[in-house]
Design an enzyme around this catalytic site. Structure first.
Site, PDB file in Angstrom:
ATOM      1  CG  HIS A 102      -5.474  -4.612   5.497  1.00 39.50           C
ATOM      2  ND1 HIS A 102      -5.442  -4.540   6.874  1.00 39.50           N
ATOM      3  CD2 HIS A 102      -6.746  -4.296   5.145  1.00 39.50           C
ATOM      4  CE1 HIS A 102      -6.636  -4.191   7.324  1.00 39.50           C
ATOM      5  NE2 HIS A 102      -7.446  -4.040   6.292  1.00 39.50           N
ATOM      6  CG  HIS A 150      -9.891   0.608  11.013  1.00 44.63           C
ATOM      7  ND1 HIS A 150     -10.475   1.814  10.709  1.00 44.63           N
ATOM      8  CD2 HIS A 150      -9.826  -0.069   9.827  1.00 44.63           C
ATOM      9  CE1 HIS A 150     -10.764   1.871   9.431  1.00 44.63           C
ATOM     10  NE2 HIS A 150     -10.385   0.739   8.872  1.00 44.63           N
TER      11      HIS A 150
END
Length: 739
Positions: free
Chosen positions: A47, A93
């Site tokens: 990430h 997200h």
């Protein structure tokens, strides 16, 4: 500084490989402390580090005449003229929104807004690209509906409370998202182009200042959690999901922008993924300096937090500033005015190290560059994209085209998304020229007299059938959407959502998509100025379809927008770009194939980028000359759906058309070939001359009529019915699914 006893189990829990751990030991020349292990784990997570994709992202075009800032900062920046610039970016997200849909989506909005105003820009628009599982599935439908409801509510809550309009987006449904929804959020802001702020620390001795909300235990290891597949245990990970406060973020926005105007701010970074860890080491790495902090100064809302927890917390609404030494009080005064914490927690150093102390005791000491810019980089094996769909088409056709159109219009992908966007305040700040429901959203820039058009697009079915061709089609459609409303596409951002990159067939999907997107962005002159990569979108070993999403921004004059709906009777209905061609092999990714045939096969539609670009240029000129009373690009559902959607306006004006085609009715009506825009015009002759000048085919289909949709191929009636028969299903289907 004492080191921890690092066991193999602890390394695995931190999602580090054995070789990565050995590299950590080599960098430190010793075993890491427990806090250092946590810091490395989040900064080297997929990430934060993009360790599987960085190598390939370099293939994307990133520069251009208007680009002031490309990838590598919190947001890309483009010069829009008149002394102003826009900052924009898209972020994901996904994992948090599966675990806790409302807060996962809400904090996704909060995070992307901070990415914009940390550059010095005031956010003026948000869009979202959403993917959900089937709301009507007998097994997973209830959960999918709960996730959909929570995500939409979270986006609406944060954007509405913060005071930024959510002006558009897209929403699609597929079985592959049953266990892994996608929530991609785009934001755009404006500022004078000479007032850009960067996330870079500089000036040894300058104070490092923490501002905003207090630090809690929410969101710890959020970045790592977003870098792993989902398992049965994922439902227990709610503490990994941050909790947002949009009202505090609004105060933080105003305080940061005011503090920037003092001239005391040297650098600024939001505490997003990896929280305090990311903001300290990235600012230090970009500036080629060190950062030293003492955690005893960090405002905390919970007692007994360990250094590990403080450094890895992803509590929202926090920023890290570097100010000029001696001007701290100017910064503190601004934040006191807005009722926010602002405290010096450390200083810039000249040694290039991230040094973390806890009440004077060193708990971490790591070179910044090794954490950030020199994180591991992998050239992962990639074979061929995963493909389970057959090339051959099944036997289909022979049904009632009117019934088929009604079914497609009432399907979740195509049905009106009013239930979603009516929850958004898309008019706040009074800059919205064209909001949700159109081909592109438009916001005016009062300071320059111009407007910005925005479009998001991503067709996962096309990308599953061919990641390269699908990505090219995504870019083409986004640019076509902007051209349909009269805007010139100038730059883009992307969000690349894929499964597990450690599987060669998935890695191949990522590589092919990036290369296809790069080719199209280069051709359409829309450089990628930044974006996001979200990998490991898998649940129990089942990956999502490859889902690259692209957002393109365009420039146009502020004027009355051209909308989709037919306005008046007796207007010529024109198809710019022509009827197109399609064979059965390139029909298997369409909405007809999904809804009516219930199969997926073949390849996406063929794209001729040269011709597509000519269509865009012609469309922009037609709109600029005021010749289009309505305009709508052909995409999901093809010609029949475009005709229907153009007929659903308040005037109740439909279409009566006759075409001359050798295509089978199903292909003629529902193929989704690119490079086509449906127009209505009172001056078809002038439109025809513009099309001819751009070497673009223009077909006069018929004319607008009141109350009906009539479609014939030669003398054969294909569709004949009242508008209401189609509109009722289209308008109410999604809300019905969600109940």
């Amino acid at each position: 500084m004492s080191t921890a006893t690092i066991t193999p189990e602890l390394i695995v829990q931190h999602q580090l490989s054995e070789s990565e751990y050995r590299k950590i030991v080599s960098i430190l020349n010793r075993e890491p402390t427990y806090t250092e292990l946590g810091i490395f784990s989040v900064m080297w997570s997929e990430h934060c580090s993009y360790k599987s994709s960085r190598l390939h992202l370099k293939k994307l075009p990133t520069g251009g005449a208007r680009v002031l800032q490309g990838p590598g900062e919190n947001a890309g920046i483009v010069d829009i003229g008149g002394g102003y610039a826009i900052a924009f970016k898209i972020e994901s997200h996904n994992h948090p929104s599966f675990i806790e849909p409302f807060q996962g989506a809400a904090t996704g909005v909060g995070g992307i807004l901070r990415d914009i105003f940390t550059m010095g820009a005031r956010p003026i628009a948000v869009m979202d690209s959403l993917r959900f599982g089937r709301p009507d599935d007998p097994v997973s439908g209830a959960r999918n509906r709960r996730i959909l409801d929570g995500v939409v509510s979270g986006i609406a809550h944060y954007g509405n409370c913060f005071g930024v309009p959510t002006v558009g987006g897209e929403c699609l449904f597929e079985p592959c998202y049953d266990g892994n929804p996608l929530v991609n959020v785009f934001a755009l802001g404006i500022f004078p182009k000479d007032q850009i702020f960067y996330a870079r620390a500089s000036g040894a001795g300058n104070p490092v200042i923490y501002v905003g909300a207090k630090t809690g235990r929410d969101g710890i290891h959020g970045a790592s959690m977003a870098s792993a597949e989902f398992s049965e245990e994922s439902k227990q990970k709610r503490p990994n999901v941050q909790v947002g406060d949009p009202f505090m973020e609004k105060l933080l926005l105003e305080a940061c922008l005011e503090a920037m105007r003092t001239g005391a701010i040297v650098g600024i970074q939001d505490m997003g993924a990896a929280g305090l860890t990311c903001s300290t080491c990235e600012m230090g790495s970009r500036g080629g300096v060190g950062v030293e902090i003492d955690l005893r100064h960090v405002p905390q809302r919970e007692t007994g937090m360990s250094p590990y927890e403080i450094m890895l917390s992803e509590s929202q609404e926090r920023m890290l500033l570097v100010a000029e030494k001696g001007r701290e009080e100017e910064v503190f005064a601004v934040f006191r005015k807005w009722g926010l914490d602002a405290v010096t927690i450390g200083q810039v150093t000249g040694d290039g190290l991230l040094r973390v102390k806890d009440h004077g005791r060193v708990v971490a000491e790591i070179p910044n560059r090794e954490l950030a810019d020199e994180a591991p980089l992998y050239d992962r094996p990639h074979s061929q994209p995963l493909r389970r769909a057959p090339m051959e088409a099944p036997v289909f056709g022979g049904g009632d085209p009117g019934e088929d159109l009604a079914a497609i219009l009432a399907s979740p992908d195509v049905a009106s998304k009013r239930w979603i966007w009516q929850q958004y305040d898309y008019m706040v700040r009074t800059n919205t020229v064209a909001g949700p429901g159109g081909d592109a959203a438009i916001v005016r820039i009062k300071e320059t007299g111009a407007s910005i058009a925005m479009s998001l697009d991503g067709n996962p079915r096309f990308c599953y059938l061919s990641p390269r061709e699908g990505a090219r089609l995504n870019v083409a459609e986004c640019c076509r959407n902007l051209s349909t409303v009269g805007a010139l596409p100038v730059a883009a951002t992307n969000c690349l959502n894929f499964g597990n990159p450690e599987r060669p067939e998935i890695m191949a999907q990522l590589v092919e998509s990036i290369e296809g997107m790069a080719e199209a962005c280069r051709f359409f002159e829309t450089p990628i100025t930044g974006g996001n990569v979200s990998l490991y979108n898998e649940t129990l070993g089942e990956g999502i379809y490859p889902t690259p999403v692209v957002g393109v921004v365009g420039l146009m004059k502020t004027t009355q927008p051209v909308t989709i709906d037919f306005k008046s009777e007796g207007r010529a209905i024109l198809l710019l770009g022509g009827l197109g061609d399609c064979d059965e092999t390139r029909f298997g990714g369409t909405q007809y194939a999904k809804v009516v045939v219930k199969e997926l096969w073949g390849l996406p539609p063929a794209l001729d980028m040269e011709y597509e670009k000519c269509v865009h240029a012609a469309a922009r000129e037609i709109v600029a000359e005021g010749l289009a009373e309505s305009a709508h690009d052909l995409s999901d559902g093809g010609l029949a759906v475009a005709l229907a959607e153009s007929s659903f306006g308040p005037a109740g004006i439909g279409a009566d058309i006759t075409v001359e085609s050798r295509l089978r009715p199903e292909l003629l009506l529902f193929h989704e070939g690119p490079s086509r825009i449906l127009l209505s015009s009172a001056e078809p002759g002038r439109v025809a001359r513009i099309a001819e000048r751009h070497s673009v085919e223009l077909v006069r289909l018929g004319e607008t009529v009141r109350g009906r949709i009539e479609v014939r191929n030669r003398e054969v009636v294909l569709i004949s019915d009242e508008i209401g028969r189609f509109q009722r299903g289209w308008e109410g289907a999604l809300e019905e699914y969600v109940r």
